[in-house]
Enzyme design. Structure first.
Site, short mmCIF file in Angstrom:
data_model
loop_
_atom_site.label_atom_id
_atom_site.label_comp_id
_atom_site.label_asym_id
_atom_site.label_seq_id
_atom_site.Cartn_x
_atom_site.Cartn_y
_atom_site.Cartn_z
N LYS A 1 0.81 -1.23 0.00
CA LYS A 1 0.00 0.00 0.00
C LYS A 1 0.84 1.27 0.00
CE LYS A 1 -0.58 0.30 5.02
NZ LYS A 1 -1.54 0.36 6.14
N ARG B 1 -6.84 -0.84 17.57
CA ARG B 1 -7.32 -0.57 16.22
C ARG B 1 -8.34 -1.67 15.91
NH1 ARG B 1 -3.42 -0.11 10.99
NH2 ARG B 1 -3.83 -2.34 10.95
#
Length: 368
Positions: A42, A137
């Site tokens: 990414k 998260r």
């Protein structure tokens, strides 16, 4: 400092041999402990070249948080499993099942939706259930709920294959992947395996920060996969080395650099002249009065790379002192030798800068 005219600036340079070399070093170290690497693409906007370099260096899977990037890799013909590392959106599940082999998951409603789509498409989809071990998260914070969900996937969702469990540390809450965290994940995997009556294919122990356990020798045998992007892409500047003093990361190369052109060079005051308010970003800044200093202005700015702290200049005697959206200000007072208009300055990059630069349409991209 000068560059040949075939390049246009500002530019992000990808040294493919260095990236392959980084992945070879990391995959060799990990394989000694039975750990496979999923190369996370990414940060380079999911270029096929990055995926190719990762696989050439020994990555066994390719992953990203962006489905479009993985679709591009799939269409390129790279023949390794593809991993979606962000919890799937309900709105993308049909496409996801077509594109990727494995996804990370933490919501029962999403798992049920994937199961439904997989059955409709007469296929199966592998899932890894994420455990939140304190970084806060994604993942099941209630680990009993994760175990219950694993049993449900195994026994009640024929469109899914429970491929494993995993965790993420250090990306939001700055939690270090210490030995106790890795042991907790390994023990959780054993609980799941006992409940479903078989071994899991993957126990995914985190991202680049989890290399701490590999290099310091405390990674449990049960953990057999890491998701690495920053380590191989950034190399010796990766925060796992800077923050935790992991000198082994210094063996890696720097595959990506930014090059930008000097467009102004003048002696100027180091403290702004006049009544101060906010800058172009609407923020109040602090300045240090160092008298008159020679400053170079570069044709690149925060709109391209984000935070000036994520740029590391290679030229000795320089420092990045500020930026606006389209300009970067470099102190060159202490440089030995001449700096001239048209010179090209080179910067190593921290992870966030690479991520931003790779997505900037105004930054040229070159593979060398």
């Amino acid at each position: 400092m000068s560059e040949m005219a075939e390049y246009k600036y500002p530019a992000l340079f990808h040294d493919r041999a260095k990236l392959v070399n980084n992945m070879k070093k990391l995959s060799s170290k990990c394989s000694e402990q039975g750990i496979e690497i999923a190369g996370i693409i990414k940060a380079t906007n999911g270029t096929v070249a990055t995926a190719e370099d990762f696989v050439a260096g020994g990555a066994k899977l390719i992953g990203s948080s962006r489905l479009d990037q993985l679709k591009r890799v799939k269409e390129s013909g790279i023949a390794v499993p593809l991993l979606l590392i962000r919890i799937p959106m309900l709105s993308e599940i049909s496409e996801m099942v077509d594109v990727v082999d494995i996804s990370l998951n933490s919501e029962v409603v999403v798992l049920e939706a994937i199961n439904k789509v997989a059955l409709e498409k007469d296929t199966t989809h592998k899932v890894i259930l994420m455990a939140d071990l304190g970084d806060l998260r994604e993942g099941f914070f209630d680990l009993d709920e994760l175990v219950e969900t694993a049993v449900k996937v195994e026994n009640e969702m024929p469109g899914l294959v429970l491929a494993g469990i995993g965790t993420n540390l250090g990306c939001y809450g700055s939690v270090i992947p210490t030995e106790d965290k890795m042991v907790a994940l390994a023990e959780l995997a054993e609980r799941v395996e006992m409940k479903i009556g078989r071994e899991l294919e993957y126990v995914s122990g985190g991202a680049t920060t989890s290399l701490l356990g590999v290099y310091h020798g405390y990674m449990p045998e049960k953990i057999n996969m890491l998701r690495l992007g920053a380590g191989p892409l950034i190399g010796p500047l990766e925060d796992v080395r800077l923050c935790y003093n992991l000198e082994a990361m210094g063996e890696l190369d720097t595959p990506f650099v930014l090059k930008a052109e000097v467009i102004e060079l003048k002696m100027k005051a180091s403290y702004p002249q006049g009544e101060l308010g906010v800058d172009a970003a609407g923020k109040k800044r602090e300045y240090v009065d160092r008298g008159m200093r020679k400053r170079a202005l570069l044709a690149i700015g925060r709109a391209d790379y984000g935070d000036i702290d994520d740029l590391v200049p290679e030229m000795e005697g320089t420092s990045v002192i500020g930026a606006s959206g389209d300009h970067t200000i470099i102190d060159v007072e202490d440089v030995e030798g001449d700096v001239k208009i048209g010179d090209i300055m080179t910067f190593r990059l921290k992870y966030s800068a690479l991520l931003n630069l790779a997505e900037s349409e105004d930054v040229k991209k070159y593979e060398i």
